[in-house]
Write an enzyme that holds these catalytic residues in place. Sequence first.
Site, mmCIF file in Angstrom:
data_model
loop_
_atom_site.group_PDB
_atom_site.id
_atom_site.type_symbol
_atom_site.label_atom_id
_atom_site.label_comp_id
_atom_site.label_asym_id
_atom_site.label_seq_id
_atom_site.Cartn_x
_atom_site.Cartn_y
_atom_site.Cartn_z
ATOM 1 C CG HIS A 35 -0.464 -12.907 -7.499
ATOM 2 N ND1 HIS A 35 0.441 -13.919 -7.350
ATOM 3 C CD2 HIS A 35 -0.155 -12.001 -6.536
ATOM 4 C CE1 HIS A 35 1.258 -13.653 -6.336
ATOM 5 N NE2 HIS A 35 0.925 -12.474 -5.829
ATOM 6 N NE ARG A 92 -0.192 -4.112 1.979
ATOM 7 C CZ ARG A 92 0.684 -3.841 1.013
ATOM 8 N NH1 ARG A 92 0.338 -3.066 0.006
ATOM 9 N NH2 ARG A 92 1.904 -4.329 1.062
ATOM 10 C CD GLU A 151 -1.306 -11.979 -2.682
ATOM 11 O OE1 GLU A 151 -0.978 -11.465 -1.593
ATOM 12 O OE2 GLU A 151 -0.488 -12.367 -3.529
ATOM 13 C CG ASN A 183 -2.122 -6.664 6.521
ATOM 14 O OD1 ASN A 183 -1.271 -7.539 6.582
ATOM 15 N ND2 ASN A 183 -2.155 -5.777 5.558
ATOM 16 C CG HIS A 223 -7.073 0.821 -13.857
ATOM 17 N ND1 HIS A 223 -6.436 1.934 -14.337
ATOM 18 C CD2 HIS A 223 -7.131 -0.048 -14.900
ATOM 19 C CE1 HIS A 223 -6.130 1.761 -15.608
ATOM 20 N NE2 HIS A 223 -6.532 0.558 -15.980
ATOM 21 C CD GLU A 227 -9.362 0.390 -18.565
ATOM 22 O OE1 GLU A 227 -9.500 0.833 -19.716
ATOM 23 O OE2 GLU A 227 -8.245 0.185 -18.043
#
Length: 177
Positions: free
Chosen positions: A25, A29, A92, A96, A119, A165
């Site tokens: 993966h 964030r 993923e 937070n 990207h 992209e």
Amino acid sequence: MSFRGEQHPGVKTPTADSMGFRLNHTMLRVKDPEKSLAFYTGVFGMRVLRRLDFEELGFSLYFLAKLEEGEPVPEDAQERTVWTFRQTGLLELTHNWGTEAQDEFAYHDGNAEPQGFGHICFSVPDLEAAEAWFDASRVTFVKRSDQGRMKDVVFVKDVDGYWIEVVQADRLGALGS
């Protein structure tokens, strides 16, 4: 003879020590998981495979994939966690806790100075149809397929400003040199 990869300065022959390794993966964030999940599931058709919460550390992980219709996924949460970490090409999203409530909070997109991360990329079957879908979904474009020096390549932004992209594979055979 099977393809063993292009050879360039710095390329080394893989050894048995790395047999079975696979890229599982890429992590981004995100400020607000509800908005990010709406974007990736609604616009790109991804599905959430697993959410893992780490209460003592104050964050959650969301693993997303673009699954084929009817692809079997384990129902049991523990089995699905193991299955998730055996896949390739997952996204993923890491949240937070509390960032969604901070008005001025933003993550660096990697494309502003100083540049770093660039990207992620999706391949689509029909680039014009994808552009029309992005317009209908009010997605922010960085570059359309008819703009710039690289034709047939689209860049859009997700809700956190990360670049995506978008390409149609059969248009890229002559790309590069």
